[in-house]
Design an enzyme around this catalytic site. Sequence first.
Site, PDB file in Angstrom:
ATOM      1  CB  SER A  96      58.820 -35.363  89.949  1.00  0.00           C
ATOM      2  OG  SER A  96      57.850 -35.505  90.567  1.00  0.00           O
ATOM      3  N   GLY A 135      58.426 -28.705  78.247  1.00  0.00           N
ATOM      4  CA  GLY A 135      58.504 -26.905  78.515  1.00  0.00           C
ATOM      5  C   GLY A 135      56.878 -26.835  78.004  1.00  0.00           C
ATOM      6  N   GLY A 142      48.133 -21.540  82.769  1.00  0.00           N
ATOM      7  CA  GLY A 142      48.789 -22.938  84.145  1.00  0.00           C
ATOM      8  C   GLY A 142      47.889 -23.704  83.033  1.00  0.00           C
ATOM      9  CB  CYS A 243      52.935 -35.547  76.473  1.00  0.00           C
ATOM     10  SG  CYS A 243      53.580 -35.677  74.831  1.00  0.00           S
ATOM     11  CG  MET A 342      48.127 -41.110 113.300  1.00  0.00           C
ATOM     12  SD  MET A 342      47.200 -42.437 111.806  1.00  0.00           S
ATOM     13  CE  MET A 342      47.799 -44.025 112.775  1.00  0.00           C
ATOM     14  CD  GLU A 368      52.080 -34.083  84.462  1.00  0.00           C
ATOM     15  OE1 GLU A 368      51.106 -34.969  83.470  1.00  0.00           O
ATOM     16  OE2 GLU A 368      53.276 -34.401  84.284  1.00  0.00           O
ATOM     17  CG  PHE A 388      36.986 -27.054  81.605  1.00  0.00           C
ATOM     18  CD1 PHE A 388      37.880 -27.351  81.660  1.00  0.00           C
ATOM     19  CD2 PHE A 388      36.598 -28.836  80.141  1.00  0.00           C
ATOM     20  CE1 PHE A 388      38.819 -28.949  81.975  1.00  0.00           C
ATOM     21  CE2 PHE A 388      37.155 -29.704  80.730  1.00  0.00           C
ATOM     22  CZ  PHE A 388      38.215 -29.886  81.491  1.00  0.00           C
TER      23      PHE A 388
END
Length: 389
Positions: A96, A135, A142, A243, A342, A368, A388
């Site tokens: 990141s 930013g 969001g 971006c 596991m 993202e 959407f």
Amino acid sequence: SSSPDPRDFLDLDAELSAEDRAMRDAVRSYAQDQLLPNIAEWYESGALPAAELAKGFGQLGLLGMHLEGYGCAGTSAVAYGIACRELEAVDSGLRSFVSVQGSLAMYAIHKWGTEEHKQEWLPRMAAGEALGCFGLTEPDAGSDPGSMRTRAVRDGSDWVLSGTKMWITNGTVADVAVVWAQTDEGVRGFVVPTNTPGFTANEVKHKLSLRASLTAELVLDGVRLPDSAAFPEVRGLRGPLSCLNEARYGILFGVVGAARSCYESALEYTLSREQFGKPLAGFQLTQRKLADLVVEVNRAGLVALRIGRLKDAGTLHHNHVSFGKLANVRSALEVARTARGMLGANGISLEYPVMRHMSNLETVLTYEGTEEMHALSLGQSVTGLAAFR
Ligand code: FAD
């Protein structure tokens, strides 16, 4: 011929050029020497030696590595993907760090900035001498960034920015913030030196995921900038989305590394740990899981490589990236969750990488573009119908 290598079952790295393999080896050995020995401590403390890491990544040429000029390495997209994979095999927080610097902050300046922005910031950012952040997200915006409230208004020829950005990676250590804000002409991007009066960054505490990464709230309280701070051409969400598409590309490659690390851990562990008088790996139920893990890791690797080839060929569509982000993060999370079990009790310990990866991947699922957003993009792509809103 000999049996496939359990660590690269489909021999995918044979598809890489000599240059890409050299990049792989350089990042792997840096990760082994400089990152892996410290990662558990960084994760546990939630602190990261950002300046030192930036210098190291800069020396390796990982910052803005697939950008051209201004001190950037200008590698292939596949080489960039492989570097992300090798970093994220250590920790998603480290990938990141490189994604935000190169694919978000530097990419934004490289693609949309003026010549002055580029000259001022890119060479130092490529060298790791200056850090950037990006930013876009806000407390109340969001998945729907178009509803952002941060505003830039004119005062004479100046701009004055007010608002709050949330969940901003590297915000507390950045020298420059690329900030997206509403204006009378739609959303625009601004290059904001973080020492501008009115700018503050507060650390986001109490994270249970991506702990080896610094996350901030940015407060812009009447931040006054000259006219030249704005990206001149781009208007609307096209700017930030271009971006994000770059950073998502790094993610779909990166998570293959996290998945591989979990799979390798589970393989090693079950081969050496014995219960009921034999290695765990000798039980049919365990082998079923190992088979699932090796399939998911290699399938994700193949998806990443294909998308990398499309990017290098210049034919990559953003819906390809949605496909890769959705498919590969899902695979990596499944691998991490299965591997966690596991390892039994050791699976919950920071002495092993698995739970750290599993927990990190919860962030990677959300940032993202959440899984739902990418599902809606794919749904729109194959149906022609937008769902959407
Ligand atoms: P919301 O948008 O509120 O979504 C909540 C849930 O609702 C999700 O499951 C979502 O998929 C679902 N949902 C929303 N809309 C719909 C719909 N139409 N249909 C169905 N389901 C829906 N942002 C930056 O700008 N810069 C950064 O550097 C950055 N770094 C980050 C680092 C970390 C550690 C984290 C956790 C986040 C970071 N982010 C950053 C923010 C990240 O991009 C957002 O969290 C992400 O876009 C999701 O927004 P949200 O958290 O507001 O969730």
